[in-house]
Design a protein around this motif. Sequence first.
Motif, PDB file in Angstrom:
ATOM      1  N   UNK A   1       0.837  -1.203   0.000  1.00 19.54           N
ATOM      2  CA  UNK A   1       0.000   0.000   0.000  1.00 19.54           C
ATOM      3  C   UNK A   1       0.868   1.247   0.000  1.00 19.54           C
ATOM      4  N   UNK A   2       1.966   1.230   0.774  1.00 21.32           N
ATOM      5  CA  UNK A   2       2.838   2.400   0.815  1.00 21.32           C
ATOM      6  C   UNK A   2       3.534   2.622  -0.526  1.00 21.32           C
ATOM      7  N   UNK A   3       3.714   1.526  -1.294  1.00 22.51           N
ATOM      8  CA  UNK A   3       4.393   1.668  -2.589  1.00 22.51           C
ATOM      9  C   UNK A   3       3.577   2.539  -3.534  1.00 22.51           C
ATOM     10  N   UNK A   4       2.239   2.505  -3.388  1.00 20.03           N
ATOM     11  CA  UNK A   4       1.398   3.239  -4.352  1.00 20.03           C
ATOM     12  C   UNK A   4       1.631   4.737  -4.259  1.00 20.03           C
TER      13      UNK A   4
ATOM     14  N   UNK B   1       1.708  -0.209 -12.318  1.00 19.83           N
ATOM     15  CA  UNK B   1       1.008   0.359 -13.480  1.00 19.83           C
ATOM     16  C   UNK B   1       1.255   1.858 -13.540  1.00 19.83           C
ATOM     17  N   UNK B   2       1.287   2.477 -12.376  1.00 17.22           N
ATOM     18  CA  UNK B   2       1.517   3.917 -12.332  1.00 17.22           C
ATOM     19  C   UNK B   2       2.890   4.268 -12.918  1.00 17.22           C
ATOM     20  N   UNK B   3       3.904   3.505 -12.525  1.00 22.46           N
ATOM     21  CA  UNK B   3       5.244   3.767 -13.070  1.00 22.46           C
ATOM     22  C   UNK B   3       5.267   3.498 -14.564  1.00 22.46           C
ATOM     23  N   UNK B   4       4.542   2.460 -14.964  1.00 19.37           N
ATOM     24  CA  UNK B   4       4.499   2.090 -16.372  1.00 19.37           C
ATOM     25  C   UNK B   4       3.938   3.233 -17.205  1.00 19.37           C
TER      26      UNK B   4
END
Lengths: 121, 511
Positions: free
Chosen positions: B298-301, B440-443
């Motif tokens: 969760x913190x990664x997001x 996905x966000x980084x992608x």
Amino acid sequence: MNNVVLVNLPFVVVALLLAVGFYTIGFKRNLIKVVIGIEILEGAVNLFLIALGYVKGAYAPIYTMAPPQAENNMVLPTPQALTLTSIVIGVAVSALMLAFAVNIYRHYGTLDVTKVRRLRG
Amino acid sequence: MMLPYLIIVPLFGAFATPLVGLAGKKARELWAVLITALTLGVASELFYTVWKSGEIMVYTLGGKNPLGQGVGFPIRIVWEVDLLSALFALMVTLIAFVAVLYSTEYMRHDTGLEKYYTLVLVLEVGMLGIAITGDLFNFYVFLEIMSIASYALVAFRNDTWEGIEAGIKYMFTGSLASAFILLGIVLLYGQYGTLTMAYLAKMIAGNPTFTAKVALGLLAGGLLFKSGAVPVHMWLADAHPAAPSSISAMLSGLVIKIGGTYALARLAFSVFGMGISMKTVGWIIIFFACATLIVGNAMAIIQTDMKRLFAFSSVGQIGYILLGIGIGLAAYGSDVGDVALAGAIYHTVNHALMKALLFLVAGAVIHQLGTKNLNELSGIARRMPVTSFAFLVGAAAIIGLPPLNGFASKWLIYESSALFNPFLAAIAIIGTAFCTAAYIRVLFTFFGRPSERVVNATEPGKAMLVPMLILVLAIIIMGLFPWAISEKVMIPAAKTLENFSAYVTAVLGGV
């Protein structure tokens, strides 16, 4: 009763040192004092090791020039070897920690641990 | 017998590096690459031997037999290598080789590089020692070698405030954890009078005391810290982004697994397995695993810093590994337990490969663009296609898409946790959902419209691309034969870990 306390005195001291070490790490804000706290903690563990190997009235485990009554009556040598190793590790760790503290002072101008917190998120 | 060379080669390499460094920059880099390649060769040979024979290899330092003359207990330091240790030794040497090859170009702009290569080799020695040792104090010494080398490497760029702050946080908490581990070992020594793991296992089985439980608590606490489980994961999220990227790859791929989860599994199974309720220990580990899964992913997001995102994702993946180990303990002796443990071992190896790859990609981006802020990085894919492809493979593998290696290991963990307790499977799935969202966000950032900063970017040189491509290749190959690998290597490795009486008899003979 008195005898029980005396026999276990090293272990009581170990417990006290552990408590002092934890208190110092937990509640002191100066980096150098935190380093001292970790040193106290390591000292407590080393004392614990040495105290474990003690045999009442025994001699140092060196055979050279040992008196005849020292035969089969020596303190355990293993914990002493372990302590020696852990002392060396402790010195390496504290040298590195103090080097870090110097660098922290260079970058932040303070040794207060509560102010060294630019990394977050 | 190649086993001693596993330590001799990198240790000699580390001590000779300052001397070789006098011959110049090129000689130093060549030396480090050569030594790590040689260690990789030794580890492959060792792995092949152990895998082929299926036996536990025992090596006694300074003698032919671990037992003392005329006494029935071991008096020397023994190294004990079963399939699991050999597998992890292979993993360590592979990632170390890749990281050193990568840093020949990546670290070129830094000073003090003879110290850097010495520390990297010492770090490798410490990790290999943890993997192969069968002696508890020897384990502590190798753990400290590894930890001190990694403290120094995290703060290697001491001209930046970031490295120093992360280093000092890591160091204070890390030496506290080491003190706990030493205290646990000392308690065990005081109670049972031995430090050999195999003999200690027998003694604990014969007389499981309260002291042994306290010692297990202290050891597990220290080791959970070293692996970055949730209540004590904060150092990891600071240390991994602040370290040089080649070091982040080693820290995230290896240090938290060898010094954390591997040591925890080894102690819980091989040493304490016979004397303590495995169900209780298993459920305690499962509890931490669930917290780690959710919080880490969760913190990664919400991160905007690319390396910090990867670091939190590492915390999340450690959750899967701990979940596998915990179910393996709690469901000991059943098929579910076997599968969970095999999944944990498989995921350890897979995550080492893919997280090393991701950190190397992050390093390439930082090296070429000078920023790791995700908001400034949109549209890298146009300018750095090979790096972006490597990232794509790594991200897809870590989420667990079927053609890549992450799928099989996560599948084993999902399957066993669903059979063990559906609630745990639900938590694992939620963790993966968070993980997917983060990547996905980084992608989208990578494949978006090129921003001003990115327009003039170029690919890094060969010395940085080749290590990434080696890892991409390893991930794809492991992804093509997931079930063969799981049948032939991971399940036997899990079985050797579970079979603690074999671990004891390998040292003590038929006692």
